[in-house]
Each structure stands twice: as structure tokens, then as C-alpha cells.
Design an enzyme around this catalytic site. Structure first.
Site, PDB file in Angstrom:
ATOM      1  N   MET A   1      51.594  -3.280 -26.765  1.00  0.00           N
ATOM      2  CA  MET A   1      51.991  -4.667 -27.005  1.00  0.00           C
ATOM      3  C   MET A   1      52.912  -5.195 -25.912  1.00  0.00           C
ATOM      4  O   MET A   1      53.834  -5.970 -26.159  1.00  0.00           O
ATOM      5  CB  MET A   1      52.649  -4.779 -28.386  1.00  0.00           C
ATOM      6  CG  MET A   1      51.722  -4.367 -29.517  1.00  0.00           C
ATOM      7  SD  MET A   1      52.398  -4.636 -31.174  1.00  0.00           S
ATOM      8  CE  MET A   1      53.700  -3.426 -31.174  1.00  0.00           C
TER       9      MET A   1
ATOM     10  N   ASP B   1      46.454   2.054 -18.360  1.00  0.00           N
ATOM     11  CA  ASP B   1      45.850   3.320 -17.939  1.00  0.00           C
ATOM     12  C   ASP B   1      46.909   4.409 -17.798  1.00  0.00           C
ATOM     13  O   ASP B   1      46.685   5.566 -18.158  1.00  0.00           O
ATOM     14  CB  ASP B   1      45.114   3.127 -16.613  1.00  0.00           C
ATOM     15  CG  ASP B   1      44.071   2.022 -16.692  1.00  0.00           C
ATOM     16  OD1 ASP B   1      43.461   1.860 -17.770  1.00  0.00           O
ATOM     17  OD2 ASP B   1      43.874   1.312 -15.693  1.00  0.00           O
TER      18      ASP B   1
ATOM     19  N   GLU C   1      56.887  -5.577 -25.836  1.00  0.00           N
ATOM     20  CA  GLU C   1      57.317  -5.217 -27.184  1.00  0.00           C
ATOM     21  C   GLU C   1      57.131  -3.733 -27.474  1.00  0.00           C
ATOM     22  O   GLU C   1      57.575  -3.247 -28.516  1.00  0.00           O
ATOM     23  CB  GLU C   1      56.562  -6.051 -28.220  1.00  0.00           C
ATOM     24  CG  GLU C   1      56.847  -7.544 -28.132  1.00  0.00           C
ATOM     25  CD  GLU C   1      56.097  -8.324 -29.189  1.00  0.00           C
ATOM     26  OE1 GLU C   1      55.703  -7.729 -30.211  1.00  0.00           O
ATOM     27  OE2 GLU C   1      55.903  -9.536 -28.997  1.00  0.00           O
TER      28      GLU C   1
END
Length: 302
Positions: free
Chosen positions: A217, A248, A220
């Protein structure tokens, strides 16, 4: 050894500019060309961390040859299946002044059923020496949308844990293959399971067969819905830079956690730190070790 699968391999081109005029002529100040695709980026991070990797996937034409050449130059072992069509090129344009990056991704080559079948046979042999497999990125044209589910299922039958990092229909199908981890970002999860909070979408993917779902996220942090409970990883501060490849690097951390059978709080802390450190690096597949060392102990796991 961790096996990374990139069916839509690419030659990644990154243009760096102090500022971008989207209506005029721009003079590029920095150019990077290297083998890319999500699985290749994962392999670069794992190799930098000292772990044995093997890159597999589909490669064809002059672009595919350039990709294979760059893998050799980088010391990344490859075991690619040849195809007739030319592999794709991707372009990232980084506006340093605005702190923004725009991505331009070609769709990829057309892959025949025979070429895909040849890859699957090769993949089955490579799993014999793999401790884990990462299945990530877009699918080229001609490849069925449930291919990641099929490849994860083959790995599961051989006792090899799999991580799937995909979007759209490949993500929706993936849990049916019983992967150990599915790793969407928040936007990908919302497309795969519309409506509801991220935790609800993650639980829905687990109910369909995934062992765990880790949702990235951005600033976050992470949300992980697992068989051992639900965890969050909160970032202590925001790292500015190029977000291309951050997911990745995060997947590389999760793959190491699978191989080491590390507790979830350790897996998530390392994965989140690698993702943040990748943002601080100018090119996908790299990470800033100083940022990693600084942010890793400060990440809060709940």
C-alpha cells in the site's frame, strides 16, 4: 535456489530528466538500458542479497537477444525458452524536478501454444532444484489468463512454494493454483475483488486457495492476511524517488522469507524495507543499501 518466472520479459529503458515538458522537446540527461520484467527485477535484488537465483521465461528476436546479453553481463543465470516473436521494450521517464515517473509498457509478443508448452516442460525440470518460485508480471499475448494458477499448481504438487505477483484476470485466477503467497498492491486487489476494504479483499483471495495474501500500500506499508493471523507493517517515513521496481524488491524479501521459513513479522519487515530502499534507487532491480539499513529496524509490525 529461487526460480523467477517472467513470461513477458522486456528490455527496460529509463530516461532521467531534470524536468519534463510534455508538450515540447526534451533532452535526456541519463539513460539506462537493462533486462527487465518483474521476475528479472526480483532476481537482481535476490542476487544482490547473496542468494542463488535462476531467471526463466520467454525471449525472442533482437530484443530478446539484448535481454539475454544483459543477463549474462549482470551475472544473472538464465534458462529462457526461445520464441519466434520479438520481446518487448518498456520505457520509464523520470521527472526529477517533480519527483514523478511515467511508464510506457508495450503489450509483448504473440506466443504460440507450442512455445508455451515447451516452456512448461522446461519449467517442470527447473523446479527440481528450486527452493521457491516467483511468478510475476504481465502475460504476453496468446498465453491463457490462468497460466500463473497452472504454474503455481505444478509447483505445489512438487512441494515448491510459489509467490504470484500479477494483476487483472491472472490475479483473479491465481489462488486456484494454491500459491503460498499472492502479492497484489491495493489497486490490483481492488480490481480483482471489487468493493470492501483491503483486508476483506485479501481474505477473499485466501478463501479461494492462496496460503497468504500480502497487499502493498505504498507509503502506508503492508497488510498481510495469513493462516497465522493478520499483520500490518507501518513505515516510519516516506522515501522519495522512483517507485518502479519497489514491488519487485518487496517480493524478493517475501521469497527469502519463504525459503528461510521466517516468522511473518520478520518477513514483512524485510520486505517493506527492501521496497522502500528500491524507491531510493534510480533503476528498477536495484535498492539503496543505506536506506535499507536505516529503515529496516524502524518499521513497526502490528
Amino acid at each position: 535456489m529461487i526460480l523467477t518466472v517472467t513470461l513477458n520479459l522486456a528490455l527496460d529503458v529509463t530516461y532521467g530528466l531534470p524536468s519534463v515538458d510534455w508538450d515540447g522537446v526534451n533532452r535526456v540527461t541519463a539513460v539506462h538500458r537493462r533486462a527487465g520484467g518483474k521476475g528479472v527485477n526480483v532476481a537482481r535484488v535476490l542476487a544482490a542479497l547473496g542468494h542463488e537465483v535462476l531467471v526463466t521465461g520467454l525471449a525472442g528476436g533482437p530484443t530478446g537477444q539484448a535481454v539475454e546479453g544483459d543477463l549474462r553481463a549482470a551475472g544473472l543465470p538464465g534458462a529462457l525458452t526461445p520464441i519466434a516473436a520479438d520481446s518487448r521494450t518498456t520505457l520509464a521517464v523520470t521527472d526529477d524536478g517533480a519527483g514523478r515517473t511515467a511508464l510506457f509498457n508495450e503489450p509483448g509478443p504473440e506466443v504460440s501454444s507450442g512455445e508455451l508448452a515447451s516452456f512448461v516442460r522446461h519449467y517442470e525440470t527447473l523446479l527440481a532444484t528450486a527452493d521457491a518460485v516467483v511468478l510475476s508480471g504481465s502475460l504476453p499475448r496468446g498465453v491463457p489468463l490462468d497460466t500463473y494458477a497452472a504454474l503455481a499448481s505444478i509447483a505445489a504438487d512438487k512441494g515448491v512454494p510459489a509467490i504470484v505477483d500479477a494483476d487483472g484476470e491472472p490475479l483473479r485466477h491465481a489462488p486456484a493454483g494454491r500459491p503460498s503467497v499472492v502479492k497484489p498492491n491495493a489497486e490490483e486487489l481492488a480490481r480483482a475483488v471489487p468493493g470492501g476494504a483491503p483486508a476483506e479483499g485479501a481474505r477473499a483471495l485466501r478463501e479461494r486457495g492462496a496460503g497468504a495474501v500480502v497487499v502493498s500500500m505504498g507509503a502506508e506499508g503492508l497488510l498481510a492476511v495469513t493462516g497465522e493471523g493478520t499483520f500490518g507493517a507501518r513505515m516510519p517515513y516516506t522515501v522519495e524517488g522512483n517507485p518502479t521496481g519497489a514491488g519487485d524488491a518487496l517480493v524478493a524479501g517475501l521469497a527469502l522469507g519463504l525459503v528461510e521459513r521466517a516468522p511473518w513479522h520478520d518477513r514483512l519487515r524485510r520486505a517493506a524495507a527492501l521496497g522502500a530502499a528500491a524507491v531510493a534507487a534510480p533503476v528498477a532491480g536495484d535498492f539503496d543499501p543505506d536506506v535499507y539499513a536505516d529503515i529496516h529496524p524502524k518499521i513497526i509490525i502490528t
